[in-house]
Design a protein around this motif. Structure first.
Motif, PDB file in Angstrom:
ATOM      1  N   LYS A   1       0.888  -1.438   0.268  1.00 34.37           N
ATOM      2  CA  LYS A   1      -0.128  -0.201   0.026  1.00 34.37           C
ATOM      3  C   LYS A   1       0.840   1.188  -0.134  1.00 34.37           C
ATOM      4  O   LYS A   1       0.516   2.041  -0.896  1.00 34.37           O
TER       5      LYS A   1
ATOM      6  N   CYS B   1       2.006   2.168  -3.361  1.00 30.22           N
ATOM      7  CA  CYS B   1       0.901   2.370  -4.190  1.00 30.22           C
ATOM      8  C   CYS B   1       0.361   3.575  -3.757  1.00 30.22           C
ATOM      9  O   CYS B   1      -1.016   3.852  -3.893  1.00 30.22           O
TER      10      CYS B   1
ATOM     11  N   ILE C   1      -5.808  -1.146  -2.640  1.00 30.66           N
ATOM     12  CA  ILE C   1      -4.847  -2.139  -2.647  1.00 30.66           C
ATOM     13  C   ILE C   1      -5.324  -3.008  -1.210  1.00 30.66           C
ATOM     14  O   ILE C   1      -4.948  -4.226  -1.386  1.00 30.66           O
TER      15      ILE C   1
ATOM     16  N   ILE D   1      -4.627   0.460 -11.564  1.00 33.82           N
ATOM     17  CA  ILE D   1      -3.828   1.325 -10.689  1.00 33.82           C
ATOM     18  C   ILE D   1      -2.365   1.624 -11.490  1.00 33.82           C
ATOM     19  O   ILE D   1      -1.679   0.523 -11.367  1.00 33.82           O
TER      20      ILE D   1
ATOM     21  N   PHE E   1       1.926   3.700  -8.598  1.00 36.22           N
ATOM     22  CA  PHE E   1       2.916   3.013  -7.514  1.00 36.22           C
ATOM     23  C   PHE E   1       4.310   3.314  -8.046  1.00 36.22           C
ATOM     24  O   PHE E   1       4.455   3.703  -9.167  1.00 36.22           O
TER      25      PHE E   1
ATOM     26  N   LYS F   1       7.297   1.694  -8.829  1.00 37.49           N
ATOM     27  CA  LYS F   1       7.601   0.376  -9.709  1.00 37.49           C
ATOM     28  C   LYS F   1       8.511  -0.302  -8.970  1.00 37.49           C
ATOM     29  O   LYS F   1       8.665  -1.320  -8.777  1.00 37.49           O
TER      30      LYS F   1
ATOM     31  N   VAL G   1       7.521  -1.780  -5.628  1.00 37.94           N
ATOM     32  CA  VAL G   1       6.767  -2.654  -5.742  1.00 37.94           C
ATOM     33  C   VAL G   1       7.362  -4.233  -6.175  1.00 37.94           C
ATOM     34  O   VAL G   1       6.992  -5.369  -5.742  1.00 37.94           O
TER      35      VAL G   1
END
Ligand SMILES: Cc1cc2nc3c(=O)[nH]c(=O)nc-3n(C[C@H](O)[C@H](O)[C@H](O)COP(=O)(O)O)c2cc1C
Length: 206
Positions: free
Chosen positions: A62, A65, A71, A158, A161, A163, A166
């Protein structure tokens, strides 16, 4: 046609999901089937979907993002990833994808050559290759969101975020990348008015 347009009107980028409502397993499986049967360039199916159900993992994702509540609160969270390693020209994966069409060995070689030529300017650049595969994830995601709307399931694509963060949290191996995320579930709030440009501004006839 009107059923499809109804789905287009129903779909919106859902911001607040009902944490109590789960998508029935059979319906979710059918969403995944829509991804599976989506078209891809040369039929390479470069998408690899990660369904994130683990609460801890969602909580970890989360902050990376943009702290978007979708999320953690949606019923099903899908991360669309791609794999640069498999789609490079000449890999056994690519050959298999052509072979499964039941072509002669000669035709498979021809396809391999066409594919190699097509990717010549793309595959030497990791980012270009990643973008090529990511584009196809968007097709699968779009199909899934519209199909979901026919089942009165809401969604939110979505792209907001970080990248690298994540990818690190998901512990993706080298060559695997995140294209986008997509949340599915059920709305809490009424849908906002759909704002769109007029047809005359987006379409020209030549
Ligand atoms: C590729 C893509 C990425 C998006 N990323 C986000 C996002 O991170 N968070 C969000 O709330 N909406 C996101 N959206 C939703 C758009 O903001 C939304 O689709 C657009 O404003 C039109 O509104 P509507 O879909 O509700 O009609 C994204 C949409 C697309 C197509």
């Amino acid at each position: 046609m009107s059923q499809f347009l109804d789905a287009m009107a129903f779909r919106h980028a859902c911001k607040v999901f009902d944490t109590e409502k789960q998508i029935p397993a059979e319906e979710f499986d059918s969403l995944l089937e829509v991804a599976r049967t989506s078209p891809s360039s040369f039929g390479m199916e470069p998408w690899r979907l990660i369904v994130v159900r683990n609460e801890k993992l969602r909580k970890a994702l989360k902050p990376s993002c943009w702290n978007q509540s979708q999320i953690t609160d949606c019923s099903e969270l899908i991360v669309f990833t791609t794999d640069n390693n498999v789609v490079r020209s000449g890999t056994p994966y690519v050959r298999k994808m052509f072979e499964r069409r039941g072509l002669s060995a000669e035709m498979v070689d021809t396809y391999m050559g066409v594919y190699k030529n097509y990717l010549a300017d793309i595959e030497n650049d990791e980012l270009l290759l990643e973008n090529w595969t990511a584009k196809q994830c968007y097709i699968a995601a779009a199909n899934m969101m519209t199909y979901a709307a026919t089942l009165k399931i809401d969604s939110c694509p979505i792209e907001g975020f970080d990248k690298e963060e994540v990818e690190a949290i998901l512990d993706l191996p080298e060559g695997r990348y995140v294209a986008l995320l997509c949340a599915f579930g059920y709305r809490v709030n009424p849908q906002s008015e759909q704002k769109r440009l007029p047809i005359t501004q987006i379409v020209e006839y030549r």
